[in-house]
Design an enzyme around this catalytic site. Sequence first.
Site, PDB file in Angstrom:
ATOM      1  N   ASN A  37     -36.759 -94.901  29.066  1.00 40.53           N
ATOM      2  CA  ASN A  37     -36.017 -93.668  29.391  1.00 40.53           C
ATOM      3  C   ASN A  37     -36.947 -92.461  29.502  1.00 40.53           C
ATOM      4  O   ASN A  37     -36.500 -91.324  29.508  1.00 40.53           O
ATOM      5  CB  ASN A  37     -34.924 -93.404  28.345  1.00 40.53           C
ATOM      6  CG  ASN A  37     -35.512 -93.114  26.975  1.00 40.53           C
ATOM      7  OD1 ASN A  37     -36.725 -93.110  26.794  1.00 40.53           O
ATOM      8  ND2 ASN A  37     -34.646 -92.886  26.003  1.00 40.53           N
ATOM      9  N   ASP A  38     -38.260 -92.693  29.517  1.00 40.95           N
ATOM     10  CA  ASP A  38     -39.295 -91.666  29.703  1.00 40.95           C
ATOM     11  C   ASP A  38     -39.576 -90.856  28.442  1.00 40.95           C
ATOM     12  O   ASP A  38     -40.360 -89.908  28.483  1.00 40.95           O
ATOM     13  CB  ASP A  38     -38.951 -90.731  30.885  1.00 40.95           C
ATOM     14  CG  ASP A  38     -40.205 -90.089  31.462  1.00 40.95           C
ATOM     15  OD1 ASP A  38     -41.262 -90.748  31.448  1.00 40.95           O
ATOM     16  OD2 ASP A  38     -40.138 -88.932  31.900  1.00 40.95           O
ATOM     17  N   HIS A 130     -54.500 -65.469  26.301  1.00 36.27           N
ATOM     18  CA  HIS A 130     -54.436 -64.619  27.492  1.00 36.27           C
ATOM     19  C   HIS A 130     -54.339 -63.132  27.137  1.00 36.27           C
ATOM     20  O   HIS A 130     -54.968 -62.285  27.757  1.00 36.27           O
ATOM     21  CB  HIS A 130     -53.253 -65.062  28.353  1.00 36.27           C
ATOM     22  CG  HIS A 130     -52.985 -64.161  29.495  1.00 36.27           C
ATOM     23  ND1 HIS A 130     -53.863 -64.001  30.532  1.00 36.27           N
ATOM     24  CD2 HIS A 130     -51.940 -63.346  29.758  1.00 36.27           C
ATOM     25  CE1 HIS A 130     -53.373 -63.139  31.390  1.00 36.27           C
ATOM     26  NE2 HIS A 130     -52.213 -62.725  30.947  1.00 36.27           N
ATOM     27  N   ASP A 169     -59.353 -56.997  35.523  1.00 37.04           N
ATOM     28  CA  ASP A 169     -58.216 -56.109  35.230  1.00 37.04           C
ATOM     29  C   ASP A 169     -58.467 -55.323  33.958  1.00 37.04           C
ATOM     30  O   ASP A 169     -59.368 -55.634  33.175  1.00 37.04           O
ATOM     31  CB  ASP A 169     -56.899 -56.893  35.158  1.00 37.04           C
ATOM     32  CG  ASP A 169     -56.965 -58.036  34.174  1.00 37.04           C
ATOM     33  OD1 ASP A 169     -57.522 -57.846  33.091  1.00 37.04           O
ATOM     34  OD2 ASP A 169     -56.483 -59.137  34.498  1.00 37.04           O
ATOM     35  N   LYS A 192     -55.983 -53.998  38.741  1.00 36.00           N
ATOM     36  CA  LYS A 192     -55.303 -55.155  39.347  1.00 36.00           C
ATOM     37  C   LYS A 192     -53.797 -55.087  39.135  1.00 36.00           C
ATOM     38  O   LYS A 192     -53.330 -54.703  38.067  1.00 36.00           O
ATOM     39  CB  LYS A 192     -55.846 -56.432  38.694  1.00 36.00           C
ATOM     40  CG  LYS A 192     -55.134 -57.710  39.103  1.00 36.00           C
ATOM     41  CD  LYS A 192     -55.773 -58.921  38.453  1.00 36.00           C
ATOM     42  CE  LYS A 192     -54.739 -59.824  37.834  1.00 36.00           C
ATOM     43  NZ  LYS A 192     -55.302 -60.978  37.149  1.00 36.00           N
ATOM     44  N   ARG A 194     -50.489 -57.785  39.663  1.00 35.39           N
ATOM     45  CA  ARG A 194     -50.098 -59.142  40.058  1.00 35.39           C
ATOM     46  C   ARG A 194     -48.661 -59.110  40.551  1.00 35.39           C
ATOM     47  O   ARG A 194     -47.780 -58.624  39.860  1.00 35.39           O
ATOM     48  CB  ARG A 194     -50.247 -60.115  38.884  1.00 35.39           C
ATOM     49  CG  ARG A 194     -49.884 -61.548  39.257  1.00 35.39           C
ATOM     50  CD  ARG A 194     -50.092 -62.524  38.106  1.00 35.39           C
ATOM     51  NE  ARG A 194     -51.480 -62.905  37.911  1.00 35.39           N
ATOM     52  CZ  ARG A 194     -52.138 -63.793  38.647  1.00 35.39           C
ATOM     53  NH1 ARG A 194     -51.539 -64.386  39.661  1.00 35.39           N
ATOM     54  NH2 ARG A 194     -53.393 -64.094  38.370  1.00 35.39           N
ATOM     55  N   ASP A 218     -63.603 -63.235  33.024  1.00 32.94           N
ATOM     56  CA  ASP A 218     -62.146 -63.300  32.876  1.00 32.94           C
ATOM     57  C   ASP A 218     -61.813 -64.322  31.799  1.00 32.94           C
ATOM     58  O   ASP A 218     -62.658 -65.138  31.423  1.00 32.94           O
ATOM     59  CB  ASP A 218     -61.497 -63.677  34.221  1.00 32.94           C
ATOM     60  CG  ASP A 218     -60.071 -63.127  34.347  1.00 32.94           C
ATOM     61  OD1 ASP A 218     -59.535 -62.629  33.340  1.00 32.94           O
ATOM     62  OD2 ASP A 218     -59.503 -63.212  35.449  1.00 32.94           O
TER      63      ASP A 218
END
Length: 310
Positions: A37-38, A130, A169, A192, A194, A218
């Site tokens: 069933n994954d 990030h 950025d 920058k 986005r 970056d």
Amino acid sequence: MREIAVFGGSSHPALTAEICAHLAVPQRPVLLKRFANDCLEVQLQSNCRERDVFIIQSLVRPVQEHLIELLLMADAARGASAARINAVIPHYAYARSDKKDAPRISIGGRLVADLLVTSGVDRVLTLNLHSPQVHGFFSVPVDHLHALRELASHFRQRDLSNAVVVSPDLGYAKSAAAFARRLGLPVAAGAKERFSDTEVRIAAIIGDVTGRDVIVLDDEISRGTTVFELLDRLREQGARSIAVACTHGLFADNALDKLAASDVTEIVCTNTAPLEAEHPKLTVLSVAPALAEAIRRIHDGESVSSLFDH
Ligand code: R5P
């Protein structure tokens, strides 16, 4: 002292092996099964009872598979009476989902942090989130390392007499400034915006790059949209040469080949994500020694801060 037990998920076996070699500890076996069933099932095939368990799993493609695997491994360790469960996540991909910048949008960085804690994770060791505030999404202790030391050691071997560090950025400008300080260089940053995953605009570069040898820094290169836009601005402003550096070299959609085919002199990243492709312009620096040292210090109850001081 409780015994250390290091397990690795399937996302980055080479990095796990390297970390274990630096720690001089065996990598404990893990059995991963997929049912018809994954659904996945994980069995940690080594005793966890009252052990200080470290689970190494980078959230790289396929991210959802690797995430579920990590959650299941933490759950298995908790069920097996581990004394402490440490998730070592060299690349925390969901960190990019860190704000409500559109209506009715999910904030995956926070949700995944909660899921990790729910699965039994007691603390997290990660690299170059990030944005730094993602650290605060976790309700357990987080040791947040960076790779500026490794990247700076690499560039110290170059002639830096005419160099400048450029962040694409303003969000990453603080880290770029810390990197530039390590090298005794000036810093500049792109303005920058986005618009989507594939569309960014860098209207201007704040700082002097004309006639300079630029080191672009970056946190990650994914599709390369950001770096290609920055390269255009740098060429327009007459940069003399351009090298590109990042912590997480994800290189989606053949970004590595495209970047290597451009006029950049070199591309430098670390091994937080496994790299299938190679290129003569590419240098991959290992973060295994730093992660192993952080794991040792966490296990021994020593300070980790000197590893991530800017
Ligand atoms: C974005 O704000 C980050 O700092 C990176 O610039 C970005 O994640 C890179 O993604 P891409 O290479 O797809 O532009």
